[in-house]
Design a protein around this motif. Structure first.
Motif, mmCIF file in Angstrom:
data_model
loop_
_atom_site.group_PDB
_atom_site.id
_atom_site.type_symbol
_atom_site.label_atom_id
_atom_site.label_comp_id
_atom_site.label_asym_id
_atom_site.label_seq_id
_atom_site.Cartn_x
_atom_site.Cartn_y
_atom_site.Cartn_z
ATOM 1 N N LEU A 1 0.816 -1.210 0.000
ATOM 2 C CA LEU A 1 0.000 0.000 0.000
ATOM 3 C C LEU A 1 0.850 1.261 0.000
ATOM 4 O O LEU A 1 0.408 2.310 -0.478
ATOM 5 C CB LEU A 1 -0.921 -0.005 1.219
ATOM 6 C CG LEU A 1 -1.884 -1.201 1.315
ATOM 7 C CD1 LEU A 1 -2.678 -1.141 2.610
ATOM 8 C CD2 LEU A 1 -2.818 -1.237 0.114
ATOM 9 N N THR A 2 2.061 1.178 0.528
ATOM 10 C CA THR A 2 2.945 2.335 0.544
ATOM 11 C C THR A 2 3.464 2.657 -0.854
ATOM 12 O O THR A 2 3.525 3.819 -1.263
ATOM 13 C CB THR A 2 4.132 2.088 1.500
ATOM 14 O OG1 THR A 2 3.620 1.844 2.818
ATOM 15 C CG2 THR A 2 5.067 3.288 1.540
ATOM 16 N N GLN A 3 3.821 1.624 -1.579
ATOM 17 C CA GLN A 3 4.362 1.818 -2.922
ATOM 18 C C GLN A 3 3.303 1.690 -4.008
ATOM 19 O O GLN A 3 3.601 1.828 -5.204
ATOM 20 C CB GLN A 3 5.497 0.818 -3.182
ATOM 21 C CG GLN A 3 6.650 0.928 -2.193
ATOM 22 C CD GLN A 3 7.815 0.027 -2.566
ATOM 23 O OE1 GLN A 3 8.228 -0.013 -3.728
ATOM 24 N NE2 GLN A 3 8.357 -0.700 -1.591
ATOM 25 N N HIS A 4 2.063 1.375 -3.611
ATOM 26 C CA HIS A 4 0.937 1.295 -4.541
ATOM 27 C C HIS A 4 1.192 0.293 -5.679
ATOM 28 O O HIS A 4 1.007 0.611 -6.856
ATOM 29 C CB HIS A 4 0.622 2.681 -5.139
ATOM 30 C CG HIS A 4 0.379 3.736 -4.115
ATOM 31 N ND1 HIS A 4 -0.756 3.781 -3.335
ATOM 32 C CD2 HIS A 4 1.155 4.790 -3.711
ATOM 33 C CE1 HIS A 4 -0.697 4.818 -2.510
ATOM 34 N NE2 HIS A 4 0.459 5.435 -2.706
ATOM 35 N N ARG A 5 1.609 -0.887 -5.327
ATOM 36 C CA ARG A 5 1.819 -1.908 -6.357
ATOM 37 C C ARG A 5 1.665 -3.303 -5.755
ATOM 38 O O ARG A 5 1.818 -3.502 -4.537
ATOM 39 C CB ARG A 5 3.187 -1.767 -7.016
ATOM 40 C CG ARG A 5 4.379 -1.868 -6.078
ATOM 41 C CD ARG A 5 5.669 -1.572 -6.828
ATOM 42 N NE ARG A 5 6.847 -1.579 -5.980
ATOM 43 C CZ ARG A 5 7.545 -2.671 -5.689
ATOM 44 N NH1 ARG A 5 7.177 -3.851 -6.176
ATOM 45 N NH2 ARG A 5 8.616 -2.590 -4.915
ATOM 46 N N ALA A 6 1.361 -4.248 -6.631
ATOM 47 C CA ALA A 6 1.182 -5.634 -6.198
ATOM 48 C C ALA A 6 2.522 -6.251 -5.839
ATOM 49 O O ALA A 6 3.552 -5.930 -6.449
ATOM 50 C CB ALA A 6 0.511 -6.447 -7.304
ATOM 51 N N VAL A 7 2.498 -7.105 -4.857
ATOM 52 C CA VAL A 7 3.690 -7.857 -4.473
ATOM 53 C C VAL A 7 3.598 -9.227 -5.123
ATOM 54 O O VAL A 7 2.708 -10.018 -4.810
ATOM 55 C CB VAL A 7 3.796 -7.998 -2.941
ATOM 56 C CG1 VAL A 7 5.024 -8.826 -2.569
ATOM 57 C CG2 VAL A 7 3.864 -6.626 -2.291
ATOM 58 N N THR A 8 4.498 -9.487 -6.052
ATOM 59 C CA THR A 8 4.533 -10.766 -6.753
ATOM 60 C C THR A 8 5.874 -11.436 -6.494
ATOM 61 O O THR A 8 6.742 -10.880 -5.813
ATOM 62 C CB THR A 8 4.324 -10.561 -8.259
ATOM 63 O OG1 THR A 8 5.328 -9.656 -8.749
ATOM 64 C CG2 THR A 8 2.943 -9.959 -8.537
#
Length: 549
Positions: free
Chosen positions: A335-342
């Motif tokens: 949520l901090t970097q606004h991207r999915a963790v894959t």
């Protein structure tokens, strides 16, 4: 659903097995129960399979350390069967998979007659069985024809005593007598050699049986010729001994477009349930033979028979065909970097992270119920909030106690009806502080239900240590240079967080121009030269790039 589909075809997976009698058999049975793998929930209210209502069936549900199993037989001269419920039937119009664990004891080729994993389209539905009369005929395995009439001259009439509209895949036992005896029902294994074999056949077709004729006295003048029958398998290949005391996994994979069935055995590790290659074979399936009324469905189940040996036959179902239209997936988001963790992503210590488990049921008939298990969370994720979001939008917050467990309990009080809006579990938290960049391993969780054992995973990712870098200029704060002369600016970088890092790179600018990057020494000192021009150097906001490689 129309009642027509209850007239079903049979896919029988027959296996030779063996147990001795008495105390040794009981000890082996207990060992098998103790080591039973995880399977589907067999709770009556939502079970996809249940013991047959037929009075001759000895099948019963037994409790295991990790759930339930089905004991098809538990003594000598027994028949046992368990059949799927109507909503959990195999849909011939879709790709489907059926998975079971079987434990056939530790007596190798001696002992009982066999076990069958069955899909059936018989008019008797859950009461389907061969025409055995009041006496159990072991070589039928609960699905094949009954060869007890020594005067039977017609393979067509013989085949009518089997469960009709059937196809079978099996491992034929080799405990039959070496000499076929008319009317003794002991010749079905005579064409398979001395080892266990994986074989496919159609139990309800006359072409499945071969007559072995024994002439009467005086060439039939004094007494008529007598007959015994052996099996004529469609395919035949040797397999390892499946009655070695261990659990073995078996999978049937139906390809609706190609009209083929792929059979695989030993495709999961018995200790961990992890997938392994196994041994597979793909064969065509005659849909007209198994579903002549074109219902599009077949009932599946399991049957077994025993001879005079005291034998317990155990099975655990871990995937039903209806499970193909259910899904349990996780999504991790930074949520901090606004991207999915894959897989392979990098997050920073202290980042806010969310994890969502989404449960959806797209099956048009079966309710997905009794969903339970533990959701294993990634290491270094510290939860601060969690809630269930029901299909109607209502939310239910998780307790503080649940949030502080490494494995989060999952238990749905209500099942997911067909085409119901997905149910979600939303979790939020922060990545914990770490002293240095480190890898977080992927996690795998198992959720049991009435339709299957579902595995959900979270990706592996990297956590970068959080730094608090400062830069102090140790050379003069003001520098005045004659034309075309340079100077050296020195400084010191410190990390107030105390986190370790292999390298820090300092990026500087001079008169608006970017200078070559400078690597900070291990002890924090840095120096940068300048040339050409007069400049007054003042400390400015500094951009630092960590190089953790």
């Amino acid at each position: 659903m129309s009642k027509r589909w209850l007239s079903m075809s049979v896919i029988a997976l027959m296996m030779g097995l063996g147990f001795g009698a008495g105390t040794s058999a009981q000890a082996a049975d207990q060992a098998a129960v103790t080591t039973a793998p995880t399977g589907i929930s067999l709770a009556r209210s939502s079970a996809a399979i249940a013991p047959a209502p037929e009075t001759m069936s000895h099948a019963r549900i037994v409790t295991t350390p990790d759930g339930s199993a089905i004991a098809l037989t538990s003594g000598p001269s027994q028949f046992g069967a368990a059949w799927s419920t109507a909503p959990a039937a195999l849909d011939l119009r879709r790709n489907q998979t059926l998975g079971v664990w079987v434990n056939l004891g530790a007596r190798h080729q001696a002992g009982s007659d066999g076990l069958a994993l069955v899909l059936q389209n018989n008019r008797r539905g859950a009461a389907a069985m061969p025409a055995m009369g009041s006496r159990v005929v072991g070589e039928t395995l609960g699905v094949l024809a009954t060869d007890t009439n020594q005067n039977q001259t017609s393979a067509q009439k013989l085949s009518q005593t089997a469960i009709q509209r059937s196809w079978a895949l099996g491992v034929v036992p080799t405990s039959a007598s070496a000499t076929a005896q008319p009317g003794a029902a002991n010749a079905f294994a005579t064409l398979t050699g001395t080892d266990q074999h994986l074989t496919t056949l159609y139990p309800a077709l006359a072409s499945t049986y071969r007559r072995l004729r024994a002439g009467g006295l005086l060439s039939g003048w004094l007494t008529p010729a007598r007959n015994a029958y052996a099996l004529v398998p469609k395919t035949l290949n040797s397999v390892n001994d499946l009655a070695d005391g261990r659990w073995h996994h078996l999978t049937l994979t139906w390809n609706a477009q190609a009209g083929t069935m792929t059979t695989t055995y030993d495709d999961r590790n018995p200790a961990t349930a992890a997938p392994q290659p196994g041994v597979s074979r793909t064969v065509p399936l005659d849909r007209q033979a198994i579903d002549p009324s074109h219902t599009g469905h077949v009932r599946w189940g399991l049957t077994a028979t025993t001879n005079r040996q005291d034998t317990t036959t155990l099975v655990v179902v871990d995937q039903t065909p209806a499970a193909a239209q259910t899904s349990a997936v996780t999504r991790v988001t930074d949520l901090t970097q606004h991207r999915a963790v894959t897989t392979g992503s990098s997050v920073n210590a202290g980042d806010r992270v969310s994890l969502t488990l989404r449960l959806a049921n797209r099956n048009p008939q079966a309710t997905w119920a009794a969903i339970a298990g533990q959701l294993h969370l990634p290491a270094d994720l510290r939860l601060t909030r969690g809630q269930w979001v029901a299909a109607n939008g209502q939310t239910s917050a998780l307790s503080s106690r649940d949030l502080h467990q490494a494995a989060l309990p999952v238990a749905l009080k209500r099942g997911l009806t067909p085409h119901q809006t997905p149910v979600k579990l939303h979790l939020t938290g922060r990545i914990a502080a770490v002293p240095t960049t480190q890898k977080v391993a992927a996690t795998t969780s198992r959720l049991t239900s009435n339709l299957g054992v579902t595995r959900v995973t979270t990706p592996d990712f990297t956590v970068a240590a959080k730094h608090a870098l400062t830069l102090a200029v140790t050379s003069g704060q003001r520098v005045q240079l004659p034309s075309r002369q340079g100077t050296m600016v020195t400084g010191r970088v410190r990390d107030r967080s105390g986190a370790s890092h292999p390298a820090v790179v300092l990026q500087t600018t001079l008169n608006g121009l970017t200078r070559p990057a400078v690597t900070v020494a291990a002890y924090g000192d840095v120096q940068s030269s300048s040339s050409s021009g007069s400049v007054a150097y003042r400390p400015q906001p500094v951009t630092t790039d960590r190089d953790d490689g």
